[in-house]
Design a protein around this motif. Structure first.
Motif, PDB file in Angstrom:
ATOM      1  N   ASP A 104      15.631 -13.954  10.824  1.00  0.00           N
ATOM      2  CA  ASP A 104      16.166 -12.901  11.699  1.00  0.00           C
ATOM      3  C   ASP A 104      15.391 -11.598  11.567  1.00  0.00           C
ATOM      4  O   ASP A 104      15.812 -10.565  12.075  1.00  0.00           O
ATOM      5  N   VAL A 105      14.244 -11.624  10.888  1.00  0.00           N
ATOM      6  CA  VAL A 105      13.411 -10.428  10.766  1.00  0.00           C
ATOM      7  C   VAL A 105      11.954 -10.790  11.034  1.00  0.00           C
ATOM      8  O   VAL A 105      11.576 -11.964  10.980  1.00  0.00           O
ATOM      9  N   ASP A 106      11.142  -9.784  11.323  1.00  0.00           N
ATOM     10  CA  ASP A 106       9.726 -10.000  11.599  1.00  0.00           C
ATOM     11  C   ASP A 106       8.946  -8.863  10.945  1.00  0.00           C
ATOM     12  O   ASP A 106       8.699  -7.827  11.553  1.00  0.00           O
TER      13      ASP A 106
ATOM     14  N   ARG B  86       6.656  -0.551   6.843  1.00  0.00           N
ATOM     15  CA  ARG B  86       7.754  -1.399   7.280  1.00  0.00           C
ATOM     16  C   ARG B  86       7.512  -2.858   6.915  1.00  0.00           C
ATOM     17  O   ARG B  86       8.151  -3.766   7.455  1.00  0.00           O
ATOM     18  N   GLY B  87       6.589  -3.089   6.012  1.00  0.00           N
ATOM     19  CA  GLY B  87       6.272  -4.441   5.581  1.00  0.00           C
ATOM     20  C   GLY B  87       7.333  -5.007   4.650  1.00  0.00           C
ATOM     21  O   GLY B  87       8.175  -4.287   4.113  1.00  0.00           O
ATOM     22  N   ALA B  88       7.268  -6.309   4.434  1.00  0.00           N
ATOM     23  CA  ALA B  88       8.260  -6.975   3.595  1.00  0.00           C
ATOM     24  C   ALA B  88       8.270  -6.450   2.169  1.00  0.00           C
ATOM     25  O   ALA B  88       9.323  -6.338   1.538  1.00  0.00           O
ATOM     26  N   THR B  89       7.096  -6.084   1.646  1.00  0.00           N
ATOM     27  CA  THR B  89       7.024  -5.581   0.276  1.00  0.00           C
ATOM     28  C   THR B  89       7.812  -4.286   0.124  1.00  0.00           C
ATOM     29  O   THR B  89       8.607  -4.126  -0.807  1.00  0.00           O
ATOM     30  N   ALA B  90       7.620  -3.354   1.044  1.00  0.00           N
ATOM     31  CA  ALA B  90       8.307  -2.062   0.968  1.00  0.00           C
ATOM     32  C   ALA B  90       9.781  -2.169   1.330  1.00  0.00           C
ATOM     33  O   ALA B  90      10.640  -1.549   0.689  1.00  0.00           O
TER      34      ALA B  90
END
Length: 213
Positions: free
Chosen positions: A187-189, A196-200
Motif C-alpha cells: 500500500d506504499v510506493d 521520502r525514501g523507505a530508509t528515512a
C-alpha cells in the motif's frame, strides 16, 4: 439485512480474520437473522496469507525459514494450483524481532527468498508477495541471496552491509525465477533512499535511530 464485515488486522492484537470473525459473532448476537459476510483485508502485512486463505481456500504450506536475525522460524504461504501468495512478514516481520534488538542495519530478508524457493519447488508459477510489516531495510538483498545471487560482500547481512558491495551477480537468482510471474502487494510506493525514501520514512519504526538513518 446483508452485512459485509471487511476489517484489516488490529496490529498486535487480532489478525484480520480474527477481527472479522469477532465482529460477525458480535453482530449476530444482536441481529441473529441477518446474513453476515466476512471479507478480511490486508495491506500486504501480517494477516495477508490468512485473509486470502479465508476467501480463496487453497493449501497453507508450512516451511522453516530464516528470520530477520538469522534464526529459524516457521512460516506459511498459500498455494492454490500454480499460484502462491507469500506474506513477507512471516519471514522478516518486525514482530519476529524483540524490541531491544530491532536494527534494520543487521536484519535480513533471506527468509523471503526461502519462501519463494519453496513455492517454486511446489510448482508455483505465479507468486504474489505481500510486503507490509517487515523489520528489514536491506533492499531485498537477503532475498536475492537466498535465490542464489552472489556478491563480493555480504548480501544477507542487513542494510548496513550494502555499502560494502561493489558488484552483485544475479544470474543464479534470475534463473531461479525464470518463467515465474512475480506480483507485489503493497500500500506504499517508496524508493530506498531520499527524504521520502523507505530508509528515512520507515527505518525508525524498524529500530533505526537518526544516526543509522
Amino acid at each position: 439485512m446483508r452485512v459485509l464485515v471487511s476489517p484489516d488486522c488490529f496490529t498486535g492484537t487480532l489478525t484480520s480474520v480474527e477481527a472479522a470473525n469477532a465482529i460477525r459473532d458480535g453482530w449476530l448476537q444482536i441481529h441473529p437473522d441477518d446474513e453476515v459476510v466476512i471479507a478480511p483485508l490486508s495491506d500486504g502485512g501480517p494477516g495477508f496469507v490468512g485473509g486470502l486463505h479465508a476467501v480463496l481456500g487453497g493449501e497453507l504450506v508450512t516451511a522453516v525459514v530464516t528470520d530477520p536475525l538469522g534464526n529459524k522460524t516457521p512460516a506459511q504461504f498459500l498455494l492454490r494450483g500454480n499460484e502462491a501468495w507469500i506474506e513477507s512478514a512471516q519471514a522478516c516481520g518486525l514482530h519476529l524481532v524483540a524490541l531491544d534488538r530491532r536494527d534494520p542495519r543487521v536484519t535480513t530478508t533471506y527468509g523471503v527468498g526461502e519462501l519463494m524457493t519453496e513455492a517454486i519447488n511446489r510448482g508455483a508459477t505465479i507468486i504474489t508477495i505481500g510486503l507490509g510489516g517487515s523489520g528489514t531495510n536491506d533492499a531485498g538483498a537477503g532475498m536475492l541471496a537466498a535465490l542464489g545471487a552472489t556478491s563480493d560482500g555480504d548480501l544477507d547481512g542487513g542494510g548496513a552491509s550494502l555499502k560494502e558491495l561493489s558488484k552483485v551477480d544475479l544470474s543464479a537468482a534470475l534463473e531461479k525465477v525464470s518463467g515465474i510471474e512475480l506480483i507485489v502487494a503493497s500500500d506504499v510506493d517508496n524508493t530506498l533512499l531520499g527524504l521520502r525514501g523507505a530508509t528515512a520514512v520507515f527505518g525508525p519504526q524498524k529500530g533505526a535511530d537518526e544516526f543509522a538513518v
